[in-house]
Design an enzyme around this catalytic site. Sequence first.
Site, PDB file in Angstrom:
ATOM      1  N   GLY A  13      37.564   2.940  14.721  1.00 53.76           N
ATOM      2  CA  GLY A  13      36.471   3.191  15.662  1.00 53.76           C
ATOM      3  C   GLY A  13      36.626   2.450  16.982  1.00 53.76           C
ATOM      4  N   ILE A  85      27.994  -2.725  10.613  1.00 51.87           N
ATOM      5  CA  ILE A  85      27.665  -1.667   9.653  1.00 51.87           C
ATOM      6  C   ILE A  85      26.246  -1.168   9.912  1.00 51.87           C
ATOM      7  CG2 ILE A  85      29.202  -2.533   7.838  1.00 51.87           C
ATOM      8  CD1 ILE A  85      26.680  -3.696   6.443  1.00 51.87           C
ATOM      9  N   TYR A 147      19.367  -2.957  11.673  1.00 57.88           N
ATOM     10  CA  TYR A 147      20.454  -2.901  12.661  1.00 57.88           C
ATOM     11  C   TYR A 147      19.961  -3.370  14.032  1.00 57.88           C
ATOM     12  CZ  TYR A 147      24.396  -0.721  15.204  1.00 57.88           C
ATOM     13  OH  TYR A 147      25.496  -0.475  16.002  1.00 57.88           O
ATOM     14  N   PRO A 177      27.120  -0.773  23.578  1.00 57.27           N
ATOM     15  CA  PRO A 177      27.460   0.652  23.633  1.00 57.27           C
ATOM     16  C   PRO A 177      26.238   1.502  23.297  1.00 57.27           C
ATOM     17  CG  PRO A 177      28.944  -0.559  22.152  1.00 57.27           C
ATOM     18  CD  PRO A 177      27.774  -1.452  22.444  1.00 57.27           C
ATOM     19  N   TYR A 179      25.653   5.717  22.179  1.00 53.09           N
ATOM     20  CA  TYR A 179      26.205   6.503  21.064  1.00 53.09           C
ATOM     21  C   TYR A 179      27.641   6.926  21.413  1.00 53.09           C
ATOM     22  CZ  TYR A 179      21.821   6.435  18.593  1.00 53.09           C
ATOM     23  OH  TYR A 179      20.716   6.012  17.890  1.00 53.09           O
TER      24      TYR A 179
HETATM   25  N1  CAA Z   1      11.148   9.434  15.809  1.00 52.85           N
HETATM   26  C1  CAA Z   1      10.027   9.749  15.137  1.00 52.85           C
HETATM   27  N2  CAA Z   1      10.044  10.292  13.898  1.00 52.85           N
HETATM   28  C2  CAA Z   1      11.231  10.506  13.333  1.00 52.85           C
HETATM   29  C3  CAA Z   1      12.428  10.197  13.977  1.00 52.85           C
HETATM   30  C4  CAA Z   1      12.353   9.634  15.272  1.00 52.85           C
HETATM   31  N3  CAA Z   1      13.457   9.316  15.951  1.00 52.85           N
HETATM   32  N4  CAA Z   1      13.450  10.494  13.157  1.00 52.85           N
HETATM   33  C5  CAA Z   1      12.893  10.986  12.040  1.00 52.85           C
HETATM   34  N5  CAA Z   1      11.556  11.010  12.154  1.00 52.85           N
HETATM   35  C6  CAA Z   1      10.584  11.460  11.181  1.00 52.85           C
HETATM   36  C7  CAA Z   1      10.873  12.880  10.689  1.00 52.85           C
HETATM   37  O1  CAA Z   1      10.320  13.825  11.566  1.00 52.85           O
HETATM   38  C8  CAA Z   1      10.201  12.866   9.331  1.00 52.85           C
HETATM   39  O2  CAA Z   1       8.817  12.983   9.513  1.00 52.85           O
HETATM   40  P1  CAA Z   1       7.863  13.576   8.354  1.00 52.85           P
HETATM   41  O3  CAA Z   1       7.956  12.618   7.184  1.00 52.85           O
HETATM   42  O4  CAA Z   1       6.514  13.611   8.969  1.00 52.85           O
HETATM   43  O5  CAA Z   1       8.426  14.927   8.038  1.00 52.85           O
HETATM   44  C9  CAA Z   1      10.513  11.473   8.886  1.00 52.85           C
HETATM   45  O6  CAA Z   1      10.695  10.662  10.023  1.00 52.85           O
HETATM   46  C10 CAA Z   1      11.828  11.436   8.132  1.00 52.85           C
HETATM   47  O7  CAA Z   1      11.524  10.885   7.020  1.00 52.85           O
HETATM   48  P2  CAA Z   1      12.553  10.960   5.835  1.00 52.85           P
HETATM   49  O8  CAA Z   1      11.851  10.433   4.635  1.00 52.85           O
HETATM   50  O9  CAA Z   1      13.204  12.285   5.782  1.00 52.85           O
HETATM   51  O10 CAA Z   1      13.618   9.904   6.333  1.00 52.85           O
HETATM   52  P3  CAA Z   1      14.987   9.624   5.667  1.00 52.85           P
HETATM   53  O11 CAA Z   1      14.794   8.719   4.523  1.00 52.85           O
HETATM   54  O12 CAA Z   1      15.736  10.896   5.454  1.00 52.85           O
HETATM   55  O13 CAA Z   1      15.677   8.798   6.821  1.00 52.85           O
HETATM   56  C11 CAA Z   1      16.862   8.502   8.851  1.00 52.85           C
HETATM   57  C12 CAA Z   1      15.834   9.316   8.070  1.00 52.85           C
HETATM   58  C13 CAA Z   1      18.012   8.042   7.946  1.00 52.85           C
HETATM   59  C14 CAA Z   1      16.273   7.270   9.479  1.00 52.85           C
HETATM   60  C15 CAA Z   1      17.359   9.497   9.868  1.00 52.85           C
HETATM   61  O14 CAA Z   1      16.298   9.855  10.704  1.00 52.85           O
HETATM   62  C16 CAA Z   1      18.466   8.954  10.739  1.00 52.85           C
HETATM   63  O15 CAA Z   1      19.613   8.858  10.340  1.00 52.85           O
HETATM   64  N6  CAA Z   1      18.137   8.633  11.981  1.00 52.85           N
HETATM   65  C17 CAA Z   1      19.125   8.183  12.949  1.00 52.85           C
HETATM   66  C18 CAA Z   1      19.160   6.728  13.010  1.00 52.85           C
HETATM   67  C19 CAA Z   1      20.172   6.368  14.052  1.00 52.85           C
HETATM   68  O16 CAA Z   1      20.033   6.671  15.224  1.00 52.85           O
HETATM   69  N7  CAA Z   1      21.214   5.684  13.636  1.00 52.85           N
HETATM   70  C20 CAA Z   1      22.242   5.337  14.557  1.00 52.85           C
HETATM   71  C21 CAA Z   1      23.542   5.236  13.827  1.00 52.85           C
HETATM   72  S1  CAA Z   1      24.881   4.998  14.934  1.00 52.85           S
HETATM   73  C22 CAA Z   1      24.719   3.432  15.437  1.00 52.85           C
HETATM   74  O17 CAA Z   1      23.895   2.686  14.989  1.00 52.85           O
HETATM   75  C23 CAA Z   1      25.665   3.002  16.509  1.00 52.85           C
HETATM   76  C24 CAA Z   1      24.954   2.479  17.675  1.00 52.85           C
HETATM   77  O18 CAA Z   1      24.979   1.284  17.924  1.00 52.85           O
HETATM   78  C25 CAA Z   1      24.251   3.399  18.595  1.00 52.85           C
END
Ligand code: CAA
Length: 240
Positions: A13, A85, A147, A177, A179
């Site tokens: 990465g 991570i 995180y 950084p 995304y």
């Molecule tokens: N804002 C508001 N609401 C959100 C949302 C957001 N950004 N994302 C999800 N939701 C809501 C959904 O609409 C859903 O709502 P309802 O329950 O009313 O339907 C709910 O949250 C989702 O609940 P789930 O129970 O389905 O959640 P989950 O257990 O499946 O988890 C998650 C969801 C894993 C957090 C998923 O949203 C996700 O992966 N999000 C991205 C997180 C992210 O940006 N990670 C970055 C990784 S890369 C990195 O970290 C590198 C870096 O430095 C940038």
Amino acid sequence: MGRVAIVTGGSRGIGAAISKALKEAGHQVVATYGGNDEAARKFTDETGIETAKCDVSDYEACQKGIADIEEKMGPVEILVNNAGITKDAPFHKMTPDQWNAVIGTNLTGVFNMSHNVWKGMRERGYGRIVTISSINGQKGQFGQANYAASKAGDLGFTKTLAAEGAGKGITVNAVCPGYIATDMVMAVPEKVREQIISQIPVGRLGEPEEIARCVSFLVSDDAGFITGATITANGGQYFA
Ligand code: CAA
């Protein structure tokens, strides 16, 4: 003559791009990695960059890993804390294990590595430490209480070490950084990822090399007046 540089999480990465950029700048680079022996071997075969297994969340492993590198290659003058991570979950579902693992690697890991090079850098009156934080340490992110806390902690840590190192010839900086097109970001569910990309004003994910170039500058002798800084590289997604 290049300097001895350690890049944690340096075989994949963003870390792999940093390792390559520092090698290109003439440094003697060791890329440490947490567990993926096969990826590390492949990386060494392809790049000629040495790899060493070291779990950054384990203080004694860091102490031993750094001592081994110094014995073989000489004093470490550049440390890039890149290993990180994710264990994303909304807070109501986040477990203590998910919290501890992320803090252990992303924040305590930065302490463990920096602490084991700090004394030598102070004694020799020279050092460069760069820590890879994140846009999400600056702005927070749904599903990333662990995180975001770890990456925000890295920024406070960086500023404090900068204050303590300034009189000793050591600069300490952070890069945040946004995304970037890596496995970590590709692991985000596609629908969520598409929504995130739509919020990036330049209209695309970043490339690992775009972060590596920031690091390469910060560890160069040219950057001696820059310390305690945070460089954000996020395509305009957030203005810190
Ligand atoms: N804002 C508001 N609401 C959100 C949302 C957001 N950004 N994302 C999800 N939701 C809501 C959904 O609409 C859903 O709502 P309802 O329950 O009313 O339907 C709910 O949250 C989702 O609940 P789930 O129970 O389905 O959640 P989950 O257990 O499946 O988890 C998650 C969801 C894993 C957090 C998923 O949203 C996700 O992966 N999000 C991205 C997180 C992210 O940006 N990670 C970055 C990784 S890369 C990195 O970290 C590198 C870096 O430095 C940038």
